[in-house]
Design an enzyme around this catalytic site. Structure first.
Site, mmCIF file in Angstrom:
data_model
loop_
_atom_site.group_PDB
_atom_site.id
_atom_site.type_symbol
_atom_site.label_atom_id
_atom_site.label_comp_id
_atom_site.label_asym_id
_atom_site.label_seq_id
_atom_site.Cartn_x
_atom_site.Cartn_y
_atom_site.Cartn_z
ATOM 1 N N TRP A 135 0.817 -1.216 0.000
ATOM 2 C CA TRP A 135 0.000 0.000 0.000
ATOM 3 C C TRP A 135 0.846 1.259 0.000
ATOM 4 C CZ3 TRP A 135 -5.091 1.720 0.135
ATOM 5 C CH2 TRP A 135 -5.302 3.016 0.619
ATOM 6 N N MET A 136 0.393 2.284 -0.744
ATOM 7 C CA MET A 136 1.004 3.603 -0.724
ATOM 8 C C MET A 136 -0.095 4.641 -0.698
ATOM 9 S SD MET A 136 3.504 5.411 -3.578
ATOM 10 C CE MET A 136 2.315 5.128 -4.880
ATOM 11 N N ASN A 137 0.136 5.758 0.057
ATOM 12 C CA ASN A 137 -0.771 6.892 -0.087
ATOM 13 C C ASN A 137 0.011 8.194 -0.174
ATOM 14 O OD1 ASN A 137 -1.004 5.817 2.871
ATOM 15 N ND2 ASN A 137 -1.716 7.902 3.143
ATOM 16 N N ASP A 138 -0.254 9.198 0.640
ATOM 17 C CA ASP A 138 0.178 10.574 0.404
ATOM 18 C C ASP A 138 1.657 10.739 0.032
ATOM 19 O OD1 ASP A 138 -2.218 10.523 1.717
ATOM 20 O OD2 ASP A 138 -1.738 12.100 3.137
ATOM 21 N N GLN A 192 3.718 7.848 2.091
ATOM 22 C CA GLN A 192 3.111 6.974 3.081
ATOM 23 C C GLN A 192 3.083 5.549 2.535
ATOM 24 O OE1 GLN A 192 1.067 8.747 6.193
ATOM 25 N NE2 GLN A 192 3.153 9.325 5.692
ATOM 26 N N TRP A 216 -4.218 -0.058 4.008
ATOM 27 C CA TRP A 216 -3.624 0.956 4.868
ATOM 28 C C TRP A 216 -3.312 0.396 6.252
ATOM 29 C CZ3 TRP A 216 -4.565 3.293 9.511
ATOM 30 C CH2 TRP A 216 -3.856 4.464 9.774
ATOM 31 N N ASP A 243 -0.621 17.392 9.204
ATOM 32 C CA ASP A 243 -0.076 17.670 7.875
ATOM 33 C C ASP A 243 0.545 19.067 7.748
ATOM 34 O OD1 ASP A 243 -1.254 15.207 7.458
ATOM 35 O OD2 ASP A 243 -2.994 16.023 6.431
ATOM 36 N N GLU A 249 -7.190 18.587 5.494
ATOM 37 C CA GLU A 249 -5.908 17.913 5.655
ATOM 38 C C GLU A 249 -5.039 18.174 4.432
ATOM 39 O OE1 GLU A 249 -6.679 13.802 6.389
ATOM 40 O OE2 GLU A 249 -7.716 13.463 4.504
#
Length: 654
Positions: free
Chosen positions: A134-137, A153, A161, A261, A315
């Site tokens: 998984w990858m996010n921001d 992330q 997540w 953030d 955010e």
């Protein structure tokens, strides 16, 4: 190694003791690693290559594993462990992270029977993504000593997540990437719940500070400070967390889970720095502003940078200047004549990125939108498709402002686990002020994307009659760069009498909803029989004022025969000035389509998961579903090469 920042004084370090903090650090014997990596000693290193391969295969097969293997800067292997306490029950809703919202959409509740060919085809060729999981921001992007750095992330143990660390990769050109060891992992009481989103600030003396949000052992959102262990290392492989963390805790009146953030800092005329963070008060989205001299001690300024009632939690706030007179980008600290400021917030309630242009009064510390009706959260968006948690940085090497965005999945969580990965980053985009309209920004793929172009085909003045479809012979249609201009029959434009009130990309029938002047555009990821297709198109409607309004849309409703993927129709209006032709650029890369209308005034990103229109079966068509207008199109289409995204070499330190 000393856990203090070299450019801070002893007096500065003493000041941190005054930071209010009621959170109890975890005891040393709570099972948390004493350092962020524990090297495997002795004979294990001899078998490191075999061990890494074996465990990698195990990780792909078992998404529930809690023992990810990582490669240290010296090439040795390490095992990273995570305490049970940081594994979330939900997918991060209460922590401000996007829940996996696309699950089963139709059918009998049984997931579509994806096979390996379909799932492997979905992996992109020139968008950045990790090898697995998984990858996010995007976090802390910057240019440093000849390298572009992207932190992000990342969950090293699963395709959902959780267990969030900072992944790290570097590039010379924003296209080809080298993965590096994790920059930071949750190993302290102030970030044991996750090393969350943050930003880099490059100081005037060349040093770097990194502020990021950590979730404490009590699930409190706090702001922490980190810095490079060796600033002379251009790859910035090793990072140190400040021993006095956290440097900021939620102020009175702010919920402990609504404080996150931090942005890149900007300099004030008196030599101080300011940052802003996202939060909310009741249902009003707000951006708090802090001032600091040293990035350790902070003063919360009176008032707010900005607030918009009814927009909910803000955010991933971003705040940066754009020039109204020049073509290049501006450093984050620039202000004055010929400058507007972009304020952007990612709205936690609807998971979209909204922005507005306005004026920043540095003395008062307040930003005012140019058009209150187009304010943050109620007006313009960076992207009208699947696009979130974006962040910009100033690139001094090419004097440009570059934008990154997280492109999440719209398939089922079951499919993500089966394929072993989830999410990609958008193509980096250059951001400038639109001097022609004066009311919006332009986003355009960075120029380095053009280096991936291979063979091309030109099609000049193709007439696409009303109600027709024209196949385009371009060979393989899964990695393309398409540029096109459209001209609508003038008699048809001038002959429209009745106004078409209430047209909306999302609610007006998609590409199948016919009008006198649209829709028309492209069918990407279509099979020969058109049983699967993803239209990207324009639609022109006459308003009650007699003026023509142009819409730019993407229709995913027939993009896949699978029952467990999102099939929305995206889009919005796009400004078109007198004398302009309609223009579009579309980047096609397997399961992602990024589209830019009118030079980037309106952008749409789609995630699509065809079951048949894949590999050699994928086709490209022009279409015109208007009832009363023919369209003439001139276009150029390039086949696109794949980017090189390499793992960090185990045999040596770069």
């Amino acid at each position: 190694m000393e856990d203090t920042i070299p450019f801070l004084t002893t007096h500065d370090l003493e000041d941190v003791a005054s930071v209010p903090c009621s959170y109890i650090p975890l005891p040393d014997d709570a099972g948390i690693p004493a350092s962020r990596r524990k090297p495997l000693k002795g004979f294990l290193i001899i078998f490191s290559g075999i061990l890494f391969l074996g465990l990698s295969i195990m990780l792909i097969g078992d998404q529930g594993s809690k023992t990810p293997v990582i490669i240290d800067g010296d090439g040795s292997l390490s095992i990273l462990t995570f305490p049970e306490t940081i594994k979330p029950v939900s997918r991060g809703v209460s922590e401000g992270v996007s829940e996996k919202s696309f699950r089963l959409f139709s059918g009998d509740g049984v997931s579509y029977p994806w096979n390996n060919s379909m799932l492997s085809w979905q992996r992109t060729a020139f968008h950045f993504q990790p090898e697995m999981n998984w990858m996010n921001d995007p976090n802390g992007p910057m240019f440093y000593m000849g390298w572009y750095h992207l932190f992000y992330q990342y969950n090293p143990v699963a395709a959902v997540w959780g267990n969030i660390v900072w992944g790290h990769a570097v590039s010379r050109d924003l296209i080809h990437w080298l993965h590096l060891p994790f920059a930071m992992v949750p190993d302290s009481w102030f970030d044991i719940g996750g090393v969350w989103t943050g930003s880099a600030t490059l100081l005037h003396d060349g040093k770097i500070v990194m502020l990021y949000t950590g979730a404490t052992n009590e699930s409190v959102q706090v702001q922490n400070l980190a810095y490079p262990a060796d600033p002379s290392d251009p790859l910035l492989i090793d990072w140190v967390k400040y021993s006095g963390n956290p440097v900021l805790v939620p102020p009175p009146g702010i919920d402990i889970k609504d404080f996150r953030d931090p942005t890149t800092g900007w300099n004030t005329p008196d030599g101080k720095w300011r940052i802003t963070l996202g939060s909310k008060y009741n249902t009003t989205g707000i951006s708090l502003v802090y001032e600091t001299k040293d990035f350790i001690s902070y003063e919360l300024l009176e008032g707010l940078l900005h607030a918009v009632p009814g927009t909910g939690m803000w955010e991933c706030v971003d705040f940066f200047p754009v020039s109204t007179t020049r073509e290049d980008g501006l450093d984050t600290s620039v202000n004055g004549p010929g400058v507007k400021h972009v304020l952007k917030a990612s709205l936690d309630d609807d998971k979209h990125d909204y922005y507005a242009l306005g004026t920043y009064d540095q003395e008062m510390g307040i930003w005012t939108p140019d058009n209150p009706e187009q304010d943050v959260g109620i007006g313009m968006r960076y992207d009208y498709g699947k696009y979130y948690a974006s962040k910009t940085f100033y690139d001094p090497s090419k004097e440009r402002r570059v934008l990154w965005g997280w492109i999440g999945e719209t398939d089922s969580e079951t499919a993500d686990v089966e394929k072993g990965w989830a999410s990609v980053q958008s193509i980096p985009r250059m951001v400038v002020f639109d001097k022609k309209t004066g009311s919006n920004i332009l986003q355009w793929p960075v120029e380095e994307v053009d280096t991936l172009r291979l063979s091309s085909k030109d099609f000049d003045k193709i007439e696409v009659r009303a109600g027709s479809i024209v196949p385009l012979d371009v060979g393989t249609a899964t990695q393309l760069d398409i540029t096109a201009e459209f001209e609508v029959d003038k008699e048809a434009l001038e002959g429209i009498i009745e106004a078409e009130v209430g047209y909306n990309c999302s609610t007006s029938g998609g590409a199948a909803g016919r009008g006198a002047l649209g829709p028309f555009g492209f069918l990407v990821f279509a099979d020969e029989s058109l049983s699967e297709q993803t239209p990207v198109y324009f639609y022109i409607a006459k308003g009650t004022d007699g003026n023509l309004n142009t819409f730019f849309c993407a229709d995913d409703s027939r993009s896949s025969k699978a029952n467990d993927v999102g099939k929305q129709v995206y889009g919005s209006t796009v400004p078109v000035l007198d004398g302009e032709k309609l223009s579009v650029r579309i980047l096609v890369d397997h399961s992602i389509v990024e589209s830019f209308a009118q030079g980037g005034r309106t952008c749409i990103t789609s995630r699509v998961y065809p079951t048949e229109a894949i590999d050699g079966a994928a086709r490209l068509f022009l279409f015109n579903n208007a009832t009363g207008a023919s369209v003439t199109t001139s276009l150029k289409i390039w086949q696109m090469s794949s980017a090189f995204i390499h793992p960090f070499p185990a045999e040596k330190k770069m």
